[in-house]
Design a protein around this motif. Structure first.
Motif, PDB file in Angstrom:
ATOM      1  N   ALA A 140     -19.445 -57.637  39.001  1.00  0.00           N
ATOM      2  CA  ALA A 140     -18.666 -58.341  37.983  1.00  0.00           C
ATOM      3  C   ALA A 140     -19.458 -59.509  37.406  1.00  0.00           C
ATOM      4  N   ALA A 141     -20.250 -60.164  38.268  1.00  0.00           N
ATOM      5  CA  ALA A 141     -21.064 -61.278  37.775  1.00  0.00           C
ATOM      6  C   ALA A 141     -22.133 -60.786  36.810  1.00  0.00           C
ATOM      7  N   LEU A 142     -22.716 -59.626  37.095  1.00  0.00           N
ATOM      8  CA  LEU A 142     -23.724 -59.073  36.190  1.00  0.00           C
ATOM      9  C   LEU A 142     -23.128 -58.735  34.824  1.00  0.00           C
ATOM     10  N   LEU A 143     -21.895 -58.212  34.822  1.00  0.00           N
ATOM     11  CA  LEU A 143     -21.245 -57.843  33.564  1.00  0.00           C
ATOM     12  C   LEU A 143     -20.528 -59.021  32.916  1.00  0.00           C
ATOM     13  N   GLU A 144     -20.443 -60.131  33.654  1.00  0.00           N
ATOM     14  CA  GLU A 144     -19.737 -61.326  33.187  1.00  0.00           C
ATOM     15  C   GLU A 144     -18.273 -61.011  32.875  1.00  0.00           C
ATOM     16  N   LEU A 176     -16.219 -45.298  34.118  1.00  0.00           N
ATOM     17  CA  LEU A 176     -17.229 -45.851  33.229  1.00  0.00           C
ATOM     18  C   LEU A 176     -18.392 -46.459  34.009  1.00  0.00           C
ATOM     19  N   LEU A 177     -18.162 -46.816  35.240  1.00  0.00           N
ATOM     20  CA  LEU A 177     -19.208 -47.310  36.134  1.00  0.00           C
ATOM     21  C   LEU A 177     -19.264 -46.358  37.330  1.00  0.00           C
ATOM     22  N   VAL A 178     -20.417 -45.757  37.537  1.00  0.00           N
ATOM     23  CA  VAL A 178     -20.545 -44.697  38.553  1.00  0.00           C
ATOM     24  C   VAL A 178     -21.158 -45.266  39.824  1.00  0.00           C
ATOM     25  N   PRO A 179     -20.457 -45.176  40.957  1.00  0.00           N
ATOM     26  CA  PRO A 179     -21.021 -45.706  42.204  1.00  0.00           C
ATOM     27  C   PRO A 179     -22.177 -44.853  42.711  1.00  0.00           C
ATOM     28  N   THR A 180     -23.046 -45.533  43.435  1.00  0.00           N
ATOM     29  CA  THR A 180     -24.211 -44.869  44.016  1.00  0.00           C
ATOM     30  C   THR A 180     -24.006 -44.557  45.491  1.00  0.00           C
ATOM     31  N   ARG A 201     -20.706 -49.266  46.023  1.00  0.00           N
ATOM     32  CA  ARG A 201     -21.864 -50.020  45.549  1.00  0.00           C
ATOM     33  C   ARG A 201     -22.462 -49.288  44.350  1.00  0.00           C
ATOM     34  N   TYR A 202     -23.025 -50.092  43.436  1.00  0.00           N
ATOM     35  CA  TYR A 202     -23.492 -49.586  42.152  1.00  0.00           C
ATOM     36  C   TYR A 202     -24.933 -50.029  41.934  1.00  0.00           C
ATOM     37  N   LEU A 203     -25.696 -49.191  41.242  1.00  0.00           N
ATOM     38  CA  LEU A 203     -27.052 -49.587  40.889  1.00  0.00           C
ATOM     39  C   LEU A 203     -27.000 -50.740  39.889  1.00  0.00           C
ATOM     40  N   ALA A 204     -27.724 -51.804  40.197  1.00  0.00           N
ATOM     41  CA  ALA A 204     -27.751 -52.951  39.283  1.00  0.00           C
ATOM     42  C   ALA A 204     -28.322 -52.539  37.930  1.00  0.00           C
ATOM     43  N   ASP A 205     -29.320 -51.662  37.921  1.00  0.00           N
ATOM     44  CA  ASP A 205     -29.892 -51.211  36.651  1.00  0.00           C
ATOM     45  C   ASP A 205     -28.855 -50.495  35.793  1.00  0.00           C
ATOM     46  N   ASP A 206     -27.979 -49.699  36.426  1.00  0.00           N
ATOM     47  CA  ASP A 206     -26.937 -48.993  35.675  1.00  0.00           C
ATOM     48  C   ASP A 206     -25.966 -49.982  35.030  1.00  0.00           C
ATOM     49  N   LEU A 207     -25.611 -51.003  35.775  1.00  0.00           N
ATOM     50  CA  LEU A 207     -24.664 -51.982  35.239  1.00  0.00           C
ATOM     51  C   LEU A 207     -25.276 -52.750  34.076  1.00  0.00           C
ATOM     52  N   MET A 208     -26.544 -53.102  34.188  1.00  0.00           N
ATOM     53  CA  MET A 208     -27.190 -53.834  33.100  1.00  0.00           C
ATOM     54  C   MET A 208     -27.291 -52.960  31.846  1.00  0.00           C
ATOM     55  N   ALA A 209     -27.550 -51.649  32.069  1.00  0.00           N
ATOM     56  CA  ALA A 209     -27.603 -50.744  30.913  1.00  0.00           C
ATOM     57  C   ALA A 209     -26.241 -50.650  30.238  1.00  0.00           C
ATOM     58  N   PHE A 210     -25.177 -50.632  31.030  1.00  0.00           N
ATOM     59  CA  PHE A 210     -23.821 -50.585  30.469  1.00  0.00           C
ATOM     60  C   PHE A 210     -23.519 -51.859  29.683  1.00  0.00           C
ATOM     61  N   ALA A 211     -23.910 -52.983  30.242  1.00  0.00           N
ATOM     62  CA  ALA A 211     -23.596 -54.267  29.602  1.00  0.00           C
ATOM     63  C   ALA A 211     -24.345 -54.448  28.284  1.00  0.00           C
ATOM     64  N   THR A 212     -25.554 -53.914  28.194  1.00  0.00           N
ATOM     65  CA  THR A 212     -26.351 -54.115  26.980  1.00  0.00           C
ATOM     66  C   THR A 212     -26.095 -53.058  25.913  1.00  0.00           C
ATOM     67  N   ASP A 213     -25.275 -52.064  26.230  1.00  0.00           N
ATOM     68  CA  ASP A 213     -24.931 -51.043  25.239  1.00  0.00           C
ATOM     69  C   ASP A 213     -23.817 -51.594  24.348  1.00  0.00           C
ATOM     70  N   GLY A 214     -24.095 -51.759  23.071  1.00  0.00           N
ATOM     71  CA  GLY A 214     -23.130 -52.352  22.164  1.00  0.00           C
ATOM     72  C   GLY A 214     -21.825 -51.589  22.064  1.00  0.00           C
ATOM     73  N   ARG A 215     -21.836 -50.277  22.370  1.00  0.00           N
ATOM     74  CA  ARG A 215     -20.603 -49.489  22.286  1.00  0.00           C
ATOM     75  C   ARG A 215     -19.598 -49.898  23.350  1.00  0.00           C
ATOM     76  N   ASN A 216     -20.033 -50.619  24.372  1.00  0.00           N
ATOM     77  CA  ASN A 216     -19.134 -51.004  25.457  1.00  0.00           C
ATOM     78  C   ASN A 216     -18.623 -52.442  25.316  1.00  0.00           C
ATOM     79  N   ALA A 217     -18.977 -53.098  24.245  1.00  0.00           N
ATOM     80  CA  ALA A 217     -18.594 -54.506  24.103  1.00  0.00           C
ATOM     81  C   ALA A 217     -17.084 -54.699  24.143  1.00  0.00           C
ATOM     82  N   ALA A 218     -16.334 -53.785  23.520  1.00  0.00           N
ATOM     83  CA  ALA A 218     -14.870 -53.933  23.483  1.00  0.00           C
ATOM     84  C   ALA A 218     -14.256 -53.773  24.861  1.00  0.00           C
TER      85      ALA A 218
END
Length: 341
Positions: free
Chosen positions: A94-98, A112-116, A129-146
């Motif tokens: 949650a902290a990574l996604l703010e 929408l977030l797939v556990p590892t 537990r989730y891959l940190a790289d996956d979460l960062m990719a989700f957060a930086t994808d503009g389609r997920n901003a809403a």
């Protein structure tokens, strides 16, 4: 986000310092040489970042020395490898996604977030537990901003209200991809699909007992959670077994296709027909006295001699009156003569 990976590389092997199987080392030693904790090493294997080979001696999987040298030669080693396999739980995710932990959990339940990986805490609660790289990719994808700010769309809220939770299903999907990536053997690939189904479903799809035995031989081991038969182990078994009807139908179809493919390439072994089984050697020419060998459907066997009819005893000679015997007749006449004098 990508739903690639994973499962577990169950390589609980002893850790010899030296090995007769030259050119490869045990996973524990490989993890130390790569500067990884064992859990992170397993994730790297599941992600396909570390290649392993089956141990010809039956001791699990091993890591080629050449693979260790290749990874150590990568730019940014070891920090780049550690970042690639870093996982986080709900709080850090949650902290990574703010976002709040509640929103993070809702996003994960929606798939929408797939556990590892997952584990069970001492209260038998599932910890994903989730891959940190996956979460960062989700957060930086503009389609997920809403999805990260504002009110959740009504349709998604309705699904959550109905109890939707796709985390176990998404984990199973990643786990299957990992298992399929590790082998090209057709029966092992079919067994990987079967490992996510209830045994009843497997028996219904694969009616041949010899083919089911083949699947059991290649069945991948599941990650252990608690001692066998414990509540924690039972809960883990439920999480690792397909539960949604459409997921079960898809896996059953995949299993039927995989078994058909494996059967065409290499049929499951089965006992030889009865008529082709090894027959015992024929009896020697000199059989024991009173016995002979007779052919049967299963080869020669010893037989008792045929019973012969027993002849009737000779008839007794006709009985003669005792008075007709010559000696006794002469004695009688003599007594008569004496009596008449």
């Amino acid at each position: 986000m990508s739903a690639k990976t994973i499962g577990y590389d169950s390589t609980a092997t002893a850790e010899p310092i030296t090995t007769a199987r030259e050119g490869a080392v045990a996973p524990s030693r490989a993890a130390r040489e790569l500067g990884l904790r064992r859990g992170d090493f397993d994730i790297a294997v599941q992600l396909g970042r570390i290649r392993t080979l089956p141990d010809d001696g039956g001791g699990g999987r091993r890591v080629p020395r050449a693979e260790i040298r290749r990874i150590r030669a990568d730019p940014g080693f070891p920090d780049a490898l550690r970042r690639a396999v870093r996982t986080v739980g709900t709080t850090d995710g949650a902290a990574l996604l703010e976002v709040t932990k509640a929103r993070f959990t809702r996003l994960a339940r929606l798939g929408l977030l797939v556990p590892t990986t997952f584990s069970l805490n001492r209260y038998r609660a599932v910890v994903w537990r989730y891959l940190a790289d996956d979460l960062m990719a989700f957060a930086t994808d503009g389609r997920n901003a809403a999805l990260l700010t504002g009110r959740m769309p009504e349709g998604l809220r309705d699904q959550l209200a109905e109890g939707l939770d796709l985390r176990p299903r998404n984990w199973r999907g990643r786990h299957l991809e990992c298992l399929l990536r590790r082998t090209d053997d057709p029966w092992a690939r079919a067994a990987a699909v079967a490992s996510l189904l209830d045994p009843v479903d497997v028996a219904e799809v694969v009616g041949d007992p010899y083919e089911r035995s083949r699947l059991s031989r290649f069945r991948p081991s599941r990650p252990a959670h608690g001692s066998p038969g414990s509540p924690a182990a039972q809960l883990a078994e439920e999480l690792m077994t397909a539960a949604d009807p459409d997921e079960i139908d898809r896996l059953r179809a995949d299993l039927a296709s995989a078994v058909s493919h494996a059967r065409a390439l290499r049929p499951a072994p089965r006992p030889a027909p009865r008529g082709h089984r090894h027959r015992p050697a024929p009896a020697p020419a000199s059989a024991p006295h009173g016995h002979r060998r007779v052919p049967t459907a299963h080869g020669p066997r010893a037989a008792h001699p045929a019973l012969q009819p027993v002849p009737d005893p000779p008839a007794p000679a006709p009985a003669r009156h005792r008075a007709a015997e010559p000696g006794r007749l002469r004695g009688l006449l003599g007594r008569l003569r004496r009596g008449g004098t």
